[in-house]
Design a protein around this motif. Structure first.
Motif, PDB file in Angstrom:
ATOM      1  N   ALA A 144       0.836  -1.211   0.000  1.00  0.00           N
ATOM      2  CA  ALA A 144       0.000   0.000   0.000  1.00  0.00           C
ATOM      3  C   ALA A 144       0.864   1.253   0.000  1.00  0.00           C
ATOM      4  CB  ALA A 144      -0.937   0.001   1.201  1.00  0.00           C
ATOM      5  N   GLY A 145       0.439   2.236  -0.783  1.00  0.00           N
ATOM      6  CA  GLY A 145       1.119   3.522  -0.811  1.00  0.00           C
ATOM      7  C   GLY A 145       0.189   4.698  -0.643  1.00  0.00           C
ATOM      8  N   LEU A 146      -1.131   4.449  -0.791  1.00  0.00           N
ATOM      9  CA  LEU A 146      -2.144   5.491  -0.683  1.00  0.00           C
ATOM     10  C   LEU A 146      -3.282   4.978   0.180  1.00  0.00           C
ATOM     11  CD1 LEU A 146      -2.336   6.469  -4.473  1.00  0.00           C
ATOM     12  CD2 LEU A 146      -1.194   7.799  -2.678  1.00  0.00           C
ATOM     13  N   LEU A 147      -3.889   5.874   0.961  1.00  0.00           N
ATOM     14  CA  LEU A 147      -4.996   5.455   1.825  1.00  0.00           C
ATOM     15  C   LEU A 147      -6.014   6.582   1.930  1.00  0.00           C
ATOM     16  CD1 LEU A 147      -4.955   3.402   5.035  1.00  0.00           C
ATOM     17  CD2 LEU A 147      -5.943   5.694   5.170  1.00  0.00           C
ATOM     18  N   LEU A 148      -7.288   6.198   1.823  1.00  0.00           N
ATOM     19  CA  LEU A 148      -8.392   7.152   1.973  1.00  0.00           C
ATOM     20  C   LEU A 148      -9.227   6.741   3.169  1.00  0.00           C
ATOM     21  CD1 LEU A 148      -9.741   9.646   0.760  1.00  0.00           C
ATOM     22  CD2 LEU A 148     -11.142   8.126  -0.642  1.00  0.00           C
ATOM     23  N   ASN A 149      -9.399   7.661   4.104  1.00  0.00           N
ATOM     24  CA  ASN A 149     -10.040   7.392   5.381  1.00  0.00           C
ATOM     25  C   ASN A 149     -10.955   8.562   5.727  1.00  0.00           C
ATOM     26  OD1 ASN A 149     -10.559   6.159   7.884  1.00  0.00           O
ATOM     27  ND2 ASN A 149      -8.724   7.016   8.845  1.00  0.00           N
ATOM     28  N   GLU A 150     -11.503   8.553   6.910  1.00  0.00           N
ATOM     29  CA  GLU A 150     -12.308   9.661   7.401  1.00  0.00           C
ATOM     30  C   GLU A 150     -11.413  10.845   7.786  1.00  0.00           C
ATOM     31  OE1 GLU A 150     -14.000   9.284  11.325  1.00  0.00           O
ATOM     32  OE2 GLU A 150     -12.564   7.718  11.853  1.00  0.00           O
ATOM     33  N   GLY A 151     -12.043  11.992   8.065  1.00  0.00           N
ATOM     34  CA  GLY A 151     -11.303  13.129   8.601  1.00  0.00           C
ATOM     35  C   GLY A 151     -11.520  14.427   7.864  1.00  0.00           C
ATOM     36  N   GLY A 152     -11.978  14.377   6.635  1.00  0.00           N
ATOM     37  CA  GLY A 152     -12.248  15.589   5.865  1.00  0.00           C
ATOM     38  C   GLY A 152     -13.576  15.457   5.153  1.00  0.00           C
ATOM     39  N   GLY A 153     -13.969  16.518   4.481  1.00  0.00           N
ATOM     40  CA  GLY A 153     -15.237  16.510   3.767  1.00  0.00           C
ATOM     41  C   GLY A 153     -15.718  17.921   3.543  1.00  0.00           C
ATOM     42  N   GLY A 154     -16.995  18.052   3.237  1.00  0.00           N
ATOM     43  CA  GLY A 154     -17.542  19.350   2.881  1.00  0.00           C
ATOM     44  C   GLY A 154     -18.492  19.902   3.928  1.00  0.00           C
ATOM     45  N   THR A 155     -18.478  21.231   4.062  1.00  0.00           N
ATOM     46  CA  THR A 155     -19.384  21.948   4.959  1.00  0.00           C
ATOM     47  C   THR A 155     -20.104  23.028   4.161  1.00  0.00           C
ATOM     48  OG1 THR A 155     -17.918  21.588   6.844  1.00  0.00           O
ATOM     49  CG2 THR A 155     -19.556  23.333   7.055  1.00  0.00           C
ATOM     50  N   LEU A 156     -21.389  23.145   4.366  1.00  0.00           N
ATOM     51  CA  LEU A 156     -22.195  24.163   3.697  1.00  0.00           C
ATOM     52  C   LEU A 156     -22.653  25.175   4.734  1.00  0.00           C
ATOM     53  CD1 LEU A 156     -23.519  24.959   0.958  1.00  0.00           C
ATOM     54  CD2 LEU A 156     -25.551  23.698   1.720  1.00  0.00           C
ATOM     55  N   THR A 157     -22.187  26.430   4.574  1.00  0.00           N
ATOM     56  CA  THR A 157     -22.515  27.499   5.515  1.00  0.00           C
ATOM     57  C   THR A 157     -23.019  28.713   4.747  1.00  0.00           C
ATOM     58  OG1 THR A 157     -20.730  26.747   6.983  1.00  0.00           O
ATOM     59  CG2 THR A 157     -21.655  28.925   7.406  1.00  0.00           C
ATOM     60  N   ASP A 158     -24.253  29.126   5.015  1.00  0.00           N
ATOM     61  CA  ASP A 158     -24.835  30.297   4.349  1.00  0.00           C
ATOM     62  C   ASP A 158     -24.683  30.203   2.830  1.00  0.00           C
ATOM     63  OD1 ASP A 158     -25.470  31.384   6.843  1.00  0.00           O
ATOM     64  OD2 ASP A 158     -23.522  32.390   7.002  1.00  0.00           O
ATOM     65  N   GLY A 159     -24.894  29.012   2.298  1.00  0.00           N
ATOM     66  CA  GLY A 159     -24.825  28.811   0.860  1.00  0.00           C
ATOM     67  C   GLY A 159     -23.420  28.668   0.304  1.00  0.00           C
ATOM     68  N   ARG A 160     -22.399  28.763   1.170  1.00  0.00           N
ATOM     69  CA  ARG A 160     -21.005  28.643   0.724  1.00  0.00           C
ATOM     70  C   ARG A 160     -20.488  27.250   1.048  1.00  0.00           C
ATOM     71  NH1 ARG A 160     -21.099  33.385   3.659  1.00  0.00           N
ATOM     72  NH2 ARG A 160     -19.905  32.372   5.329  1.00  0.00           N
ATOM     73  N   ALA A 161     -19.949  26.571   0.034  1.00  0.00           N
ATOM     74  CA  ALA A 161     -19.421  25.219   0.215  1.00  0.00           C
ATOM     75  C   ALA A 161     -17.911  25.273   0.367  1.00  0.00           C
ATOM     76  CB  ALA A 161     -19.796  24.341  -0.967  1.00  0.00           C
ATOM     77  N   ARG A 162     -17.399  24.551   1.355  1.00  0.00           N
ATOM     78  CA  ARG A 162     -15.958  24.434   1.507  1.00  0.00           C
ATOM     79  C   ARG A 162     -15.618  22.975   1.812  1.00  0.00           C
ATOM     80  NH1 ARG A 162     -15.708  27.381   7.378  1.00  0.00           N
ATOM     81  NH2 ARG A 162     -15.521  25.528   8.673  1.00  0.00           N
ATOM     82  N   PHE A 163     -14.538  22.517   1.201  1.00  0.00           N
ATOM     83  CA  PHE A 163     -14.091  21.141   1.390  1.00  0.00           C
ATOM     84  C   PHE A 163     -12.680  21.137   1.946  1.00  0.00           C
ATOM     85  CE2 PHE A 163     -17.483  20.493  -1.637  1.00  0.00           C
ATOM     86  CZ  PHE A 163     -18.035  19.289  -1.258  1.00  0.00           C
ATOM     87  N   GLY A 164     -12.475  20.351   2.971  1.00  0.00           N
ATOM     88  CA  GLY A 164     -11.157  20.152   3.533  1.00  0.00           C
ATOM     89  C   GLY A 164     -10.714  18.717   3.301  1.00  0.00           C
ATOM     90  N   ILE A 165      -9.497  18.561   2.806  1.00  0.00           N
ATOM     91  CA  ILE A 165      -8.912  17.234   2.611  1.00  0.00           C
ATOM     92  C   ILE A 165      -7.843  17.073   3.681  1.00  0.00           C
ATOM     93  CG2 ILE A 165      -7.756  15.683   0.996  1.00  0.00           C
ATOM     94  CD1 ILE A 165      -8.780  17.632  -1.253  1.00  0.00           C
ATOM     95  N   GLU A 166      -8.104  16.238   4.658  1.00  0.00           N
ATOM     96  CA  GLU A 166      -7.225  16.138   5.824  1.00  0.00           C
ATOM     97  C   GLU A 166      -5.875  15.537   5.446  1.00  0.00           C
ATOM     98  OE1 GLU A 166      -5.144  13.932   8.708  1.00  0.00           O
ATOM     99  OE2 GLU A 166      -6.747  12.856   7.659  1.00  0.00           O
ATOM    100  N   VAL A 167      -4.800  16.268   5.786  1.00  0.00           N
ATOM    101  CA  VAL A 167      -3.441  15.814   5.501  1.00  0.00           C
ATOM    102  C   VAL A 167      -2.622  15.625   6.773  1.00  0.00           C
ATOM    103  CG1 VAL A 167      -3.395  16.841   3.195  1.00  0.00           C
ATOM    104  CG2 VAL A 167      -2.595  18.184   5.169  1.00  0.00           C
ATOM    105  N   THR A 168      -3.122  16.115   7.888  1.00  0.00           N
ATOM    106  CA  THR A 168      -2.461  15.925   9.174  1.00  0.00           C
ATOM    107  C   THR A 168      -3.469  16.181  10.282  1.00  0.00           C
ATOM    108  OG1 THR A 168      -0.505  16.477  10.511  1.00  0.00           O
ATOM    109  CG2 THR A 168      -1.634  18.307   9.438  1.00  0.00           C
ATOM    110  N   GLN A 169      -3.083  15.847  11.500  1.00  0.00           N
ATOM    111  CA  GLN A 169      -3.999  15.957  12.628  1.00  0.00           C
ATOM    112  C   GLN A 169      -3.266  16.537  13.835  1.00  0.00           C
ATOM    113  OE1 GLN A 169      -5.162  11.892  13.276  1.00  0.00           O
ATOM    114  NE2 GLN A 169      -6.148  11.692  11.270  1.00  0.00           N
ATOM    115  N   LYS A 170      -4.027  17.216  14.661  1.00  0.00           N
ATOM    116  CA  LYS A 170      -3.501  17.488  15.991  1.00  0.00           C
ATOM    117  C   LYS A 170      -3.361  16.137  16.698  1.00  0.00           C
ATOM    118  CE  LYS A 170      -4.705  21.133  18.340  1.00  0.00           C
ATOM    119  NZ  LYS A 170      -5.539  22.085  19.112  1.00  0.00           N
ATOM    120  N   THR A 171      -2.268  15.963  17.393  1.00  0.00           N
ATOM    121  CA  THR A 171      -2.018  14.664  18.001  1.00  0.00           C
ATOM    122  C   THR A 171      -2.613  14.606  19.404  1.00  0.00           C
ATOM    123  OG1 THR A 171       0.143  15.419  18.774  1.00  0.00           O
ATOM    124  CG2 THR A 171       0.067  14.260  16.678  1.00  0.00           C
ATOM    125  N   PRO A 172      -3.295  13.508  19.735  1.00  0.00           N
ATOM    126  CA  PRO A 172      -3.892  13.393  21.064  1.00  0.00           C
ATOM    127  C   PRO A 172      -2.834  13.079  22.115  1.00  0.00           C
ATOM    128  CG  PRO A 172      -4.260  11.381  19.848  1.00  0.00           C
ATOM    129  CD  PRO A 172      -3.586  12.331  18.895  1.00  0.00           C
TER     130      PRO A 172
END
Length: 468
Positions: free
Chosen positions: A189-217
């Motif tokens: 494996a060299g690529l992986l698609l998981n949860e963590g990003g997606g789209g949000t619709l606010t006041d008719g404006r769409a924005r998508f975030g593609i998660e590339v890193t995380q705050k570490t717990p």
């Protein structure tokens, strides 16, 4: 393992609860309708963690794969804690993993408008625990995986469908266990698609975030100690009062903001479509958060964005005496701290001990992960952006930092380029359903998301031009 195998054998011999449509669709419309049907059943499978019981979901997914003639493997990390994966063979390019987790957090029926495990549909919206986290993502991935198999396309790389247990409790019975005990599952494996990003619709404006890193717990347990006593004779200092004073100091302490490059890029991408009062601040978030009033306003309006600007600690659990009239020798608290990807843990712990300012309080680490950042220069990231531009030409698209954590860290530690992304566009007032009440997703999101996911997976697995 034998218990899970016996359950699978018994149930796969029984009449199927849900079978793919007889025509086995390969077009986006047919796959989308099939996805809705399968999601309804998936949401009705109670995989609340604890205890998990993910083997119930393994049986469901195994039945579908078996009906398609796709070989699969299962493995149980403990009784009831099932994991399942399947592989479509392709060319020599690094394999693509489609990962989701089967477990869900508890749901309190008293605070839901519907039964959390009935998959109730109202006005074109499906309600159910796991609708956003992450059973819908799993079905979208499964439909793309099935479509590749049905179409018989020549693949440039293997494609692996993987569903794991226990993500909601850290993954030690799921992805972490599979990594340690079944490395063959993601061989090459060299690529992986998981949860963590997606789209949000606010006041008719769409924005998508593609998660590339995380705050570490960094999950911590505080233990305060002092002389025990009878409740009728309070001492000047006790374990409980020591703990309360230390927690008050933590509650009122402000960790200094620090804008890492990935966060700066994310805010800059949000700026053009942000509310007018925030556009200037987002264009230079590093300067904006130096003003405490601005940072407090951002936290009040959008806590998830504010959390990206600094380390945080939430006080989540307290434990004192087991009896009302006994002052205990020990009192405990647990903290959910989330650190920026560049933060040194030892330095943070030293700062935290200084804030608590009490040598009688011991700080122990419950869980911590190592930070990692995935490059955006990969075929998978480009395929996600390409698909979003086709379907949402006016949306903001940017690499994102996730405030929570996912199983992706297990795979980033192995050098696998991992991204968090679900091709859905969720109204901002419904995002609280993740771990909250009335978790839900629209039928439109499921059907459209099926088409977008198929385009992404086809482009990555079969090469440019295959998405259409």
């Amino acid at each position: 393992m034998r218990i899970l195998a016996a359950v699978l054998a018994a149930l796969t011999a029984a009449p199927a609860m849900a079978q793919p449509a007889p025509t086995r669709p390969t077009d986006a419309s047919g796959l989308g309708q099939e996805a809705v049907t399968l999601l309804r059943e998936y949401l009705q499978i109670d995989t609340t963690n604890p205890p998990g019981n993910e083997e119930r979901a393994v049986v469901f997914l195994a039945r579908i794969l078996k009906a398609e003639g796709i070989p699969y493997e299962t493995a149980a990390s403990a009784p009831g804690r099932g994991n399942i994966w399947a592989r479509l063979k392709g060319g020599p390019a690094p394999a693509l993993v489609l990962l989701h987790h089967m477990d869900v957090v508890p749901a309190d029926r008293r605070h839901w408008d519907v039964d959390p495990f009935a998959a109730t549909e109202r006005d074109g919206v499906l309600f159910g625990r796991g609708a956003l986290d992450t059973k819908t993502l799993g079905i979208l991935q499964l439909e793309a995986f099935l479509a590749l198999h049905r179409l018989g396309l020549p693949l440039a790389r293997d494609v692996i469908f993987m569903a794991t247990a226990d993500e909601e409790a850290g993954g030690s019975f799921g992805a972490g266990w599979v990594v340690a005990n079944h490395p063959e599952a993601f061989k090459g494996a060299g690529l992986l698609l998981n949860e963590g990003g997606g789209g949000t619709l606010t006041d008719g404006r769409a924005r998508f975030g593609i998660e590339v890193t995380q705050k570490t717990p960094l999950w911590l347990r505080l233990t305060a100690t002092d002389e025990p006593s009878h409740g009728s004779t309070p001492h000047v200092a006790t374990s409980v009062t020591r703990l309360l004073r230390a927690l008050y100091r933590l509650q009122t302490y402000q960790f200094q903001p620090r804008i890492v490059p990935a966060v700066d890029a994310y805010f800059k991408a949000l700026a053009p479509t942000a509310a007018p009062r925030w556009r200037g601040a987002f264009e230079d978030i590093g300067a904006a958060v130096k003003n405490p009033v601005t940072l407090l306003s951002l936290q009040a309006e959008d806590p998830s964005l504010a959390a990206l600007t600094r380390n945080t600690c939430s006080i989540t659990r307290l434990e004192g005496s087991g009896k009302i009239n006994v002052v205990p020798a020990e009192a405990h608290a647990e903290l959910d701290c989330r650190l920026l990807p560049v933060q040194d843990q030892a330095a943070f712990l030293a700062e935290l001990r200084g804030v608590l300012n009490d040598p009688a309080i011991q700080v122990d680490t419950i869980m911590s992960f190592t930070p990692a950042v995935t490059s955006t220069e990969t075929p998978l990231y480009r395929a996600i952006v390409d698909a979003l531009r086709r379907h949402f030409p006016d949306a903001t698209i940017a690499p994102a930092v996730e405030t929570g954590f996912t199983d992706s860290h297990f795979f980033r530690d192995l050098g696998i380029a991992s991204y968090g992304f679900a091709p859905v566009l969720i109204p901002s007032d419904q995002e609280s359903g993740v771990h909250g009440n009335n978790e839900r997703i629209s039928i439109e999101n499921v059907t459209r998301g099926t088409a977008v996911m198929l385009e992404i997976v086809r482009e990555v697995a079969a090469g440019p031009g295959a998405a259409q």
